[in-house]
Design a protein around this motif. Structure first.
Motif, mmCIF file in Angstrom:
data_model
loop_
_atom_site.group_PDB
_atom_site.id
_atom_site.type_symbol
_atom_site.label_atom_id
_atom_site.label_comp_id
_atom_site.label_asym_id
_atom_site.label_seq_id
_atom_site.Cartn_x
_atom_site.Cartn_y
_atom_site.Cartn_z
ATOM 1 N N LEU A 1 89.212 9.873 45.366
ATOM 2 C CA LEU A 1 89.547 10.906 46.354
ATOM 3 C C LEU A 1 90.570 11.888 45.787
ATOM 4 O O LEU A 1 90.453 13.110 45.949
ATOM 5 C CB LEU A 1 90.083 10.259 47.649
ATOM 6 C CG LEU A 1 90.523 11.216 48.753
ATOM 7 C CD1 LEU A 1 89.392 12.136 49.207
ATOM 8 C CD2 LEU A 1 91.070 10.431 49.957
ATOM 9 N N CYS A 2 91.562 11.357 45.099
ATOM 10 C CA CYS A 2 92.610 12.201 44.512
ATOM 11 C C CYS A 2 92.008 13.169 43.499
ATOM 12 O O CYS A 2 92.344 14.361 43.479
ATOM 13 C CB CYS A 2 93.676 11.316 43.864
ATOM 14 S SG CYS A 2 95.156 12.221 43.382
ATOM 15 N N ALA A 3 91.114 12.679 42.668
ATOM 16 C CA ALA A 3 90.475 13.538 41.661
ATOM 17 C C ALA A 3 89.725 14.689 42.325
ATOM 18 O O ALA A 3 89.824 15.842 41.885
ATOM 19 C CB ALA A 3 89.515 12.709 40.806
ATOM 20 N N GLU A 4 89.016 14.389 43.394
ATOM 21 C CA GLU A 4 88.234 15.429 44.072
ATOM 22 C C GLU A 4 89.139 16.528 44.644
ATOM 23 O O GLU A 4 88.844 17.717 44.521
ATOM 24 C CB GLU A 4 87.403 14.786 45.191
ATOM 25 C CG GLU A 4 86.483 15.794 45.847
ATOM 26 C CD GLU A 4 85.556 15.172 46.881
ATOM 27 O OE1 GLU A 4 85.442 13.921 46.905
ATOM 28 O OE2 GLU A 4 84.967 15.936 47.675
ATOM 29 N N ILE A 5 90.238 16.108 45.254
ATOM 30 C CA ILE A 5 91.157 17.091 45.843
ATOM 31 C C ILE A 5 91.868 17.886 44.748
ATOM 32 O O ILE A 5 92.032 19.109 44.857
ATOM 33 C CB ILE A 5 92.144 16.408 46.818
ATOM 34 C CG1 ILE A 5 91.352 15.751 47.971
ATOM 35 C CG2 ILE A 5 93.168 17.409 47.356
ATOM 36 C CD1 ILE A 5 92.196 15.008 49.009
ATOM 37 N N CYS A 6 92.254 17.231 43.666
ATOM 38 C CA CYS A 6 92.887 17.938 42.543
ATOM 39 C C CYS A 6 91.945 18.997 41.964
ATOM 40 O O CYS A 6 92.383 20.099 41.614
ATOM 41 C CB CYS A 6 93.274 16.961 41.430
ATOM 42 S SG CYS A 6 94.714 15.962 41.806
ATOM 43 N N GLU A 7 90.691 18.658 41.839
ATOM 44 C CA GLU A 7 89.727 19.625 41.288
ATOM 45 C C GLU A 7 89.586 20.843 42.199
ATOM 46 O O GLU A 7 89.534 21.987 41.732
ATOM 47 C CB GLU A 7 88.366 18.948 41.060
ATOM 48 C CG GLU A 7 88.391 18.054 39.827
ATOM 49 C CD GLU A 7 87.321 16.961 39.842
ATOM 50 O OE1 GLU A 7 86.430 16.997 40.718
ATOM 51 O OE2 GLU A 7 87.398 16.058 38.977
ATOM 52 N N ALA A 8 89.547 20.609 43.493
ATOM 53 C CA ALA A 8 89.445 21.724 44.449
ATOM 54 C C ALA A 8 90.701 22.593 44.411
ATOM 55 O O ALA A 8 90.626 23.824 44.493
ATOM 56 C CB ALA A 8 89.218 21.181 45.856
ATOM 57 N N CYS A 9 91.847 21.962 44.263
ATOM 58 C CA CYS A 9 93.110 22.705 44.206
ATOM 59 C C CYS A 9 93.184 23.529 42.916
ATOM 60 O O CYS A 9 93.609 24.685 42.932
ATOM 61 C CB CYS A 9 94.289 21.731 44.319
ATOM 62 S SG CYS A 9 95.873 22.555 44.587
ATOM 63 N N ALA A 10 92.767 22.936 41.819
ATOM 64 C CA ALA A 10 92.740 23.670 40.543
ATOM 65 C C ALA A 10 91.854 24.913 40.667
ATOM 66 O O ALA A 10 92.235 26.005 40.235
ATOM 67 C CB ALA A 10 92.224 22.764 39.420
#
Lengths: 107, 107, 107, 107
Positions: free
Chosen positions: A68-77
């Motif tokens: 979940l963290c990876a998915e949100i980090c990618e969207a934020c990037a």
């Protein structure tokens, strides 16, 4: 040394970068252009804080949380990369780094 | 029934009101006017979430936590009262209610 | 560089030490002896996570938050110092360090 | 009224039930039997608090967050159902209810 130490460190760096970006966006002259960035900076800071906390207490749900963290980090990037401001660029970089570490753990 | 139940309930209502206000402010036409409100909505939502969580686990630091929560709720109410939007007015009301409950516990 | 950077770093170290101690206590043979330590490790990890998050987003309530964090760190250090286990000793040290940093900010 | 209101309410009930169970387990005579329950109560309380917070701020990651929350609630229910204590039984029930609500949102 926690097995997840590199991932914890990346999450904590990313939480700070997202929060600095959140704070800086709120002080920009054109806050309106930054609304999506402000929203997702908060999302990303919160999941990174959550994930680092969970990993350091040896949570049995480490892999799913990292996913979940990876998915949100990618969207934020992706959002931060649209903006030229230095705080956005630094935030995007921290998000990419954190997403990569979290993806390794999520496998 | 937790001794702090009324206070927990007020914190959870306030967390939600602050988050609805945060979300609505980010969608306003003039986000720039709302920058301070957005910032303090997050502060208040986070301390309310923290406080409700701490009280429901019977934290030995309940009184001091309620004291900090009351202070942040009061500041958030003061900011939201400046704005005519319904989400701000509702947020201010929830903050006043929560601050009052927390002050009782903080004594 | 955030004005509070040393304090943020100390909070994040302390969060991790408390969580490692929480995890290790739950795996001890005599968990019963560790009940208070388990409880306060969670309290301290959560306030340290909260404080680092708040400081890095430039919270207007930094000083009051640091004051609460210092108090909880001191209580956690006192509890952990009662136990000879290495994880407790390391946790106590991180708590003392964090309390000191937070006290400086709280003035 | 938030689209996710029923889910938010279930998460907040579950957070409280898990925290009451966490607190009660730490006061049981045989804490050792409760070590797994204590660990997963914290996991479940924290993800429920996180999820309710995220849903009430209209997070763009609501579905994925609900999915993680459902999984942790189901694991916590399974653990708590092993124990006859009333706080464990009540916690298991709240976890089942919350998992069901989160699964509906996660689709």
């Amino acid at each position: 040394m926690n097995t997840y130490q590199e991932c914890i460190d990346a999450c904590l760096e990313c939480m700070q970068a997202c929060n600095r970006c959140f704070d800086a966006c709120l002080q920009e002259e054109h806050v309106g252009h930054m609304a999506e960035c402000i929203r997702i900076d908060r999302e990303c800071a919160e999941i990174c804080a959550y994930t680092a906390n969970a990993l350091s207490r040896n949570s049995p749900f480490a892999e799913q949380t990292c996913s979940l963290c990876a998915e949100i980090c990618e969207a934020c990037a992706k959002e931060c990369e649209k903006h030229e401001e230095e705080h956005c660029q630094q935030c995007a970089e921290a998000c990419r780094e954190c997403a990569e570490m979290c993806r390794k753990m999520a496998v």
